[in-house]
Design an enzyme around this catalytic site. Sequence first.
Site, mmCIF file in Angstrom:
data_model
loop_
_atom_site.group_PDB
_atom_site.id
_atom_site.type_symbol
_atom_site.label_atom_id
_atom_site.label_comp_id
_atom_site.label_asym_id
_atom_site.label_seq_id
_atom_site.Cartn_x
_atom_site.Cartn_y
_atom_site.Cartn_z
ATOM 1 N N HIS A 174 0.756 -1.295 0.107
ATOM 2 C CA HIS A 174 0.008 -0.147 0.023
ATOM 3 C C HIS A 174 0.875 1.268 -0.063
ATOM 4 O O HIS A 174 2.104 1.143 0.533
ATOM 5 C CB HIS A 174 -0.856 0.084 1.343
ATOM 6 N N ASP A 232 2.111 2.119 3.340
ATOM 7 C CA ASP A 232 3.181 1.009 3.901
ATOM 8 C C ASP A 232 4.672 1.701 3.500
ATOM 9 O O ASP A 232 5.468 1.605 4.264
ATOM 10 C CB ASP A 232 3.006 -0.195 3.369
#
Length: 443
Positions: free
Chosen positions: A107, A110
């Site tokens: 993501h 992340d």
Amino acid sequence: MAIVKGEKEYFEGIGEIRYEGKDTDNPLAFRYYDENRIVQGKTMKEYLKFACAYWHSFNGNGSDPFGEPTHIFPWDVKSDPVERAKDKMDAAFEFITKMNLPYYCFHDVDMVDYGPDVAENERRLRVLTDYALKKQEESGVKLLWGTANLFSNRRYMNGAITNPDFHVLSHGAAQVKAALDATIALGGENYVFWGGREGYMTLLNTDMKREKEHFARFLHTVRDYARKNGFKGTFFIEPKPCEPSKHQYDYDAETVIGFLRQYDLLGDFKLNLEVNHATLAGHTFQHELQVAADTGMLGSIDANRGDYQNGWDTDQFPNNINELVESMLIILEAGGFQGGGINFDAKIRRNSTDREDLFYAHIGGMDIFAKSLLVAEEILQKSDYAKLRKDRYASFDSGQGKAFEEGRLSLEDLRDYAASNGEPRLVSGRQEYLENLVNRYIF
């Protein structure tokens, strides 16, 4: 694969994880995953396409609603978000290359912490994208798919793309654009949408029809942007019925396929199916795989499992051999994945605090999939499994049964056949025999 380290070695004392065979006593070795072994005409590495989930492995800290973090990362200490993110990526690629994982998934948030400023978030992600590209070039690791987190920030409490506030939708769009740009730059093979909050808590304040239309319009817009900018991969939608929303618009495989068909998106989208999401929807994972395979929509999977005593998404590493053998039978008969692979969307437990635990978890997950693949291949090649299922439908292969399948019988014709041929004989489904057959090849 070359092991890639940063200035600091975060998993010191742990070397490359290798295949040593089923009789090894080494807990830091593969017993079944031999990446070069040929299965169904491809190597295990090519067939399974394992990926590390960046978020659980390097962002998940072991906290839960009742307790503080238990996983204290040595790469998570610097105050500057970009420098801290680089340390995290050093640790990630060290782990991924020591594990011989060919892919990873991420993501946007992340990769690097986001703030409230769109332009600053884009700048940060570009820096980390450049850093990741160098890591990929050094190691040979590839990006299986990227995605944007459109569910954690409080602005998305009522959804992102299906939010009733256009301003919120535009922020979701900004994140997707940046994440898609990063995916393209990194040679990502696919891009995933998971609508964590694309749904509703109550219909009292929801225009469901309008929200789903907005969702479809947005997917068309993203597809057009991606193709214009050179993205040739597949878009995936990941079904989930609920949690955190009461009801999500991507409820299960059938729901998503119907949505894509209704809004003319079938040509560019396939499914990324998750085990724990299937069980939350009241299905088996095998059911969701079969639905996708039957419609040519089996794109990729997120590998994990739930807990039978918990009605929520626990994201544990897979270890159910019977479930996975039955799943691999479906995947093998479907010819494998269409673009994707097996992403370990799973996290080590809160009380698993040793650095080796992340290795044990992935080794176990990769081995059980490899073993399941070998068992499934043997069942298809050596047993009467496929013949039994084919024979069960033999009455449709000729005569009036075939005429029905071809649309050549009227309702009157069907009635006359029933009247002329009397009561049908009972034919066993042989369920216990087939369950024993699977166990015979497992053991």
